[in-house]
Design a protein around this motif. Sequence first.
Motif, PDB file in Angstrom:
ATOM      1  N   GLU A 376      45.735  38.717  46.317  1.00  0.00           N
ATOM      2  CA  GLU A 376      44.329  38.730  45.933  1.00  0.00           C
ATOM      3  C   GLU A 376      43.477  39.375  47.030  1.00  0.00           C
ATOM      4  OE1 GLU A 376      42.581  37.600  43.269  1.00  0.00           O
ATOM      5  OE2 GLU A 376      44.362  37.045  42.129  1.00  0.00           O
ATOM      6  N   PRO A 377      42.625  40.349  46.711  1.00  0.00           N
ATOM      7  CA  PRO A 377      41.732  40.925  47.730  1.00  0.00           C
ATOM      8  C   PRO A 377      40.734  39.877  48.225  1.00  0.00           C
ATOM      9  CG  PRO A 377      41.857  42.327  45.774  1.00  0.00           C
ATOM     10  CD  PRO A 377      42.506  41.027  45.409  1.00  0.00           C
ATOM     11  N   ALA A 378      40.479  39.867  49.523  1.00  0.00           N
ATOM     12  CA  ALA A 378      39.598  38.855  50.109  1.00  0.00           C
ATOM     13  C   ALA A 378      38.197  38.908  49.521  1.00  0.00           C
ATOM     14  CB  ALA A 378      39.546  39.035  51.628  1.00  0.00           C
ATOM     15  N   GLU A 379      37.718  40.122  49.226  1.00  0.00           N
ATOM     16  CA  GLU A 379      36.337  40.251  48.769  1.00  0.00           C
ATOM     17  C   GLU A 379      36.137  39.738  47.345  1.00  0.00           C
ATOM     18  OE1 GLU A 379      38.407  44.232  48.055  1.00  0.00           O
ATOM     19  OE2 GLU A 379      38.320  42.684  49.597  1.00  0.00           O
ATOM     20  N   LEU A 380      37.213  39.484  46.609  1.00  0.00           N
ATOM     21  CA  LEU A 380      37.090  39.010  45.229  1.00  0.00           C
ATOM     22  C   LEU A 380      37.335  37.511  45.090  1.00  0.00           C
ATOM     23  CD1 LEU A 380      38.843  41.878  43.235  1.00  0.00           C
ATOM     24  CD2 LEU A 380      36.419  41.558  43.695  1.00  0.00           C
ATOM     25  N   LEU A 381      37.541  36.822  46.211  1.00  0.00           N
ATOM     26  CA  LEU A 381      37.834  35.398  46.134  1.00  0.00           C
ATOM     27  C   LEU A 381      36.561  34.600  45.878  1.00  0.00           C
ATOM     28  CD1 LEU A 381      40.348  34.948  49.095  1.00  0.00           C
ATOM     29  CD2 LEU A 381      40.848  35.199  46.658  1.00  0.00           C
ATOM     30  N   PRO A 382      36.632  33.531  45.077  1.00  0.00           N
ATOM     31  CA  PRO A 382      35.461  32.667  44.860  1.00  0.00           C
ATOM     32  C   PRO A 382      35.000  32.047  46.179  1.00  0.00           C
ATOM     33  CG  PRO A 382      37.201  32.179  43.264  1.00  0.00           C
ATOM     34  CD  PRO A 382      37.804  33.098  44.294  1.00  0.00           C
ATOM     35  N   PRO A 383      33.702  31.772  46.315  1.00  0.00           N
ATOM     36  CA  PRO A 383      33.187  31.251  47.595  1.00  0.00           C
ATOM     37  C   PRO A 383      33.351  29.749  47.766  1.00  0.00           C
ATOM     38  CG  PRO A 383      31.374  31.649  46.084  1.00  0.00           C
ATOM     39  CD  PRO A 383      32.613  32.119  45.385  1.00  0.00           C
ATOM     40  N   ASP A 384      33.660  29.005  46.685  1.00  0.00           N
ATOM     41  CA  ASP A 384      33.704  27.553  46.783  1.00  0.00           C
ATOM     42  C   ASP A 384      35.115  27.043  46.527  1.00  0.00           C
ATOM     43  OD1 ASP A 384      33.632  28.392  44.140  1.00  0.00           O
ATOM     44  OD2 ASP A 384      32.771  26.514  43.431  1.00  0.00           O
ATOM     45  N   LEU A 385      35.368  25.791  46.967  1.00  0.00           N
ATOM     46  CA  LEU A 385      36.706  25.209  46.841  1.00  0.00           C
ATOM     47  C   LEU A 385      37.145  25.046  45.387  1.00  0.00           C
ATOM     48  CD1 LEU A 385      39.213  23.964  48.107  1.00  0.00           C
ATOM     49  CD2 LEU A 385      38.004  21.782  48.244  1.00  0.00           C
ATOM     50  N   PRO A 386      36.310  24.516  44.483  1.00  0.00           N
ATOM     51  CA  PRO A 386      36.776  24.401  43.095  1.00  0.00           C
ATOM     52  C   PRO A 386      37.182  25.743  42.487  1.00  0.00           C
ATOM     53  CG  PRO A 386      34.822  23.048  43.428  1.00  0.00           C
ATOM     54  CD  PRO A 386      34.983  23.871  44.661  1.00  0.00           C
ATOM     55  N   GLY A 387      36.402  26.796  42.779  1.00  0.00           N
ATOM     56  CA  GLY A 387      36.764  28.114  42.260  1.00  0.00           C
ATOM     57  C   GLY A 387      38.070  28.623  42.840  1.00  0.00           C
ATOM     58  N   LEU A 388      38.282  28.375  44.144  1.00  0.00           N
ATOM     59  CA  LEU A 388      39.543  28.787  44.767  1.00  0.00           C
ATOM     60  C   LEU A 388      40.729  28.037  44.176  1.00  0.00           C
ATOM     61  CD1 LEU A 388      38.327  28.958  48.472  1.00  0.00           C
ATOM     62  CD2 LEU A 388      39.217  30.893  47.168  1.00  0.00           C
ATOM     63  N   VAL A 389      40.547  26.738  43.929  1.00  0.00           N
ATOM     64  CA  VAL A 389      41.634  25.951  43.344  1.00  0.00           C
ATOM     65  C   VAL A 389      41.973  26.476  41.951  1.00  0.00           C
ATOM     66  CG1 VAL A 389      42.302  23.668  42.498  1.00  0.00           C
ATOM     67  CG2 VAL A 389      41.152  23.890  44.701  1.00  0.00           C
ATOM     68  N   ARG A 390      40.948  26.767  41.137  1.00  0.00           N
ATOM     69  CA  ARG A 390      41.211  27.302  39.793  1.00  0.00           C
ATOM     70  C   ARG A 390      41.940  28.639  39.869  1.00  0.00           C
ATOM     71  NH1 ARG A 390      36.004  25.151  38.864  1.00  0.00           N
ATOM     72  NH2 ARG A 390      35.049  27.197  39.267  1.00  0.00           N
ATOM     73  N   ARG A 391      41.495  29.503  40.792  1.00  0.00           N
ATOM     74  CA  ARG A 391      42.162  30.802  40.939  1.00  0.00           C
ATOM     75  C   ARG A 391      43.616  30.618  41.380  1.00  0.00           C
ATOM     76  NH1 ARG A 391      40.125  35.885  42.341  1.00  0.00           N
ATOM     77  NH2 ARG A 391      38.280  35.195  41.191  1.00  0.00           N
ATOM     78  N   TYR A 392      43.833  29.677  42.280  1.00  0.00           N
ATOM     79  CA  TYR A 392      45.183  29.399  42.792  1.00  0.00           C
ATOM     80  C   TYR A 392      46.083  28.881  41.680  1.00  0.00           C
ATOM     81  CZ  TYR A 392      48.735  26.962  45.646  1.00  0.00           C
ATOM     82  OH  TYR A 392      49.901  26.517  46.198  1.00  0.00           O
ATOM     83  N   ARG A 393      45.571  27.943  40.885  1.00  0.00           N
ATOM     84  CA  ARG A 393      46.373  27.407  39.792  1.00  0.00           C
ATOM     85  C   ARG A 393      46.732  28.504  38.789  1.00  0.00           C
ATOM     86  NH1 ARG A 393      47.035  23.566  42.848  1.00  0.00           N
ATOM     87  NH2 ARG A 393      45.953  21.581  42.701  1.00  0.00           N
ATOM     88  N   ALA A 394      45.785  29.410  38.538  1.00  0.00           N
ATOM     89  CA  ALA A 394      46.060  30.496  37.598  1.00  0.00           C
ATOM     90  C   ALA A 394      46.993  31.544  38.186  1.00  0.00           C
ATOM     91  CB  ALA A 394      44.746  31.155  37.169  1.00  0.00           C
ATOM     92  N   ARG A 395      46.900  31.734  39.494  1.00  0.00           N
ATOM     93  CA  ARG A 395      47.679  32.805  40.148  1.00  0.00           C
ATOM     94  C   ARG A 395      49.120  32.392  40.405  1.00  0.00           C
ATOM     95  NH1 ARG A 395      49.476  37.013  41.281  1.00  0.00           N
ATOM     96  NH2 ARG A 395      48.750  38.589  42.717  1.00  0.00           N
ATOM     97  N   PHE A 396      49.302  31.119  40.748  1.00  0.00           N
ATOM     98  CA  PHE A 396      50.626  30.661  41.167  1.00  0.00           C
ATOM     99  C   PHE A 396      51.359  30.049  39.965  1.00  0.00           C
ATOM    100  CE2 PHE A 396      52.434  29.131  45.501  1.00  0.00           C
ATOM    101  CZ  PHE A 396      53.500  29.991  45.328  1.00  0.00           C
TER     102      PHE A 396
END
Length: 634
Positions: A376-396
Amino acid sequence: MLQFNVLGPLAAVTGSGQLALGPFKQQVLLAVLLCRPDSVVPVDRLVDALWSEDPPRSAGKNLQVYVHHLRRALAHEGHEVDARLLHQRPGYRLAVDPRSIDMVRFEQGIDMARRAAAESDAVRVDQLIREAMSLWRGRPFGGMEGVAPLDAEAARLDERRLTGLEVGFTARLRLGLHHEVLDEVEPLLAEHPFREQFRAQHMRALCGVGRQNDALIAYDETRRLFSLELGLEPGAVLQRLQREILEGGPAASCGPTAVAVPRQDAAPVPAPVRGPEPVPAAVQLPPGLPDFTGRARELDALVPEVEAHAGPSACWRVTVVTGPPGVGKSTLAVAAGHTAAEAYPGGVFHVDLVDGRGLPRTPAEALADLLQQLGEPAELLPPDLPGLVRRYRARFVLRVPALLILDNAVCEAQVRPLLPSAPPVHTVVTSCSRLAGLDGSEALELGPFGDRDALELLRRITGADVVDAEPEAALRIARFCGGLPLALRIAGARLAPRRFWPLAKLADHVESSCGLDWFTVGDVDLRRSLRRGYDSLTGEDWGMLQLLDVGRDFTFMDAWLRLGGEPADAAQALNRLCDAHALTHVRPQGPDGTCLFRLGAFVHDLAQEQAPPPVAVSAGCPVTAVCAGPPSDR
């Protein structure tokens, strides 16, 4: 105000000019102190920096002379002193406002830019990176090459500079400044040909100025270089970028990217969440140790445990490798990961849960690191923890087994957001705490080395001939290390350059006067590692440890008599200290079948440094008769 500049040749500047800092070694002294502003630097570390591994007999006196003259130099022109050099056990502390050091302001600027990037504020990122880079005047501590701790600090700062440039280039690409990025990134590629982020930004800049064919040629050149020099294919980010260019996707656009500048009254626009893509089968592990020693039983237990859950029917599993600080938990986990890597076609991933300063990383910071490993490119990552967790669950979301190592965890709350939900992923966590609150986790406990493994590690580091020539002296040094692999490695690194000195004399010196002060080499400091590992202990806990420090193993009854209060309170305190590995159970048990307790390695030294004097127990309690041992037993 006095300003210190280290991002280039060392300089101390006032409003009226530059201070004369004296001879070379005096400047080295100042530079080493500036690396740890307003923190105590042990005398041993200063001596090693000034004279490497060959200090003169008068090193202590010489250091005092340099300190005296440096104090006079910093008291510039009789004005109020902005930096005071204080003697504070076990060394010296430069009492100075960290913001007066360009290195500190530089790193603060990089950190603020990374936070602005997480909020998609490209304009702010560009401004902060330009300000930070304006402080860079050349190689840090220029003219002091060959001083080991300064070389290490210069390399760390240069890595931060490169990371900051990557963040800045990404922002400028979003702002449409493609020509500017192209001009700056091309010379950097010549210096750092294997830095994939620079190569991706180079390809994007080429597309931004309408040179898509050149971007594809650059990818082919990268692929040939990586294959020839590293035996590897380009990473997931470069491969995806090549596909986008070939398919005429967003990367192939030659116009500037529209960037929304965040406004105070505007609601944040969530970053688009892309569907999961295949995770590359990569081994993202630190290098293993060529002199890895011992732990055969633990490795045999962990590797089959790891491989057993790499099959298609693998279930969700968490293994916690726990033990006192310095016992080699991370080393064992990394060794197991390398050993079992072939069993994980989904990849092996590693996230360090402490930062470069030894402070715990937030779950959001660790998730951002892990998502970038997943492409995942750093500049496209969500800024908050809930968004990061959702992205992680979808990505992994994997269909093949993968291994995740979460290193140096502090508590359960730091780990839970990082646990993958996909069953084929096996997670190994290392921590000084047992992390008993992680539901379903299994613990693998590591203890200090025995004499045999401790001597073998010393033998591999210093040379077999050195240890075998004086085995009894080597054993004394190994036992003084308390069986901790980290302490043994530091001791071995300090002994190796002195291989022609009698080990017996070194053992006498270490046993008689050194303590924790001796266990530092380069940027590795045992005291700092132990304090970080025991960070969960309170002042009250350290006070209890002082009371329990009777110079020998003790029973629960001994501890109760020393601590006072109710038996249940004493049992709770012992359990808490055992969970933190400040106390260990000793086997075999006592003569009457009771369990014996023992202070962990170097806990005595830390307790003396960190705790207030122990409170005397009430009169009439027969503590001395029951618990106190003769001083020679300690």
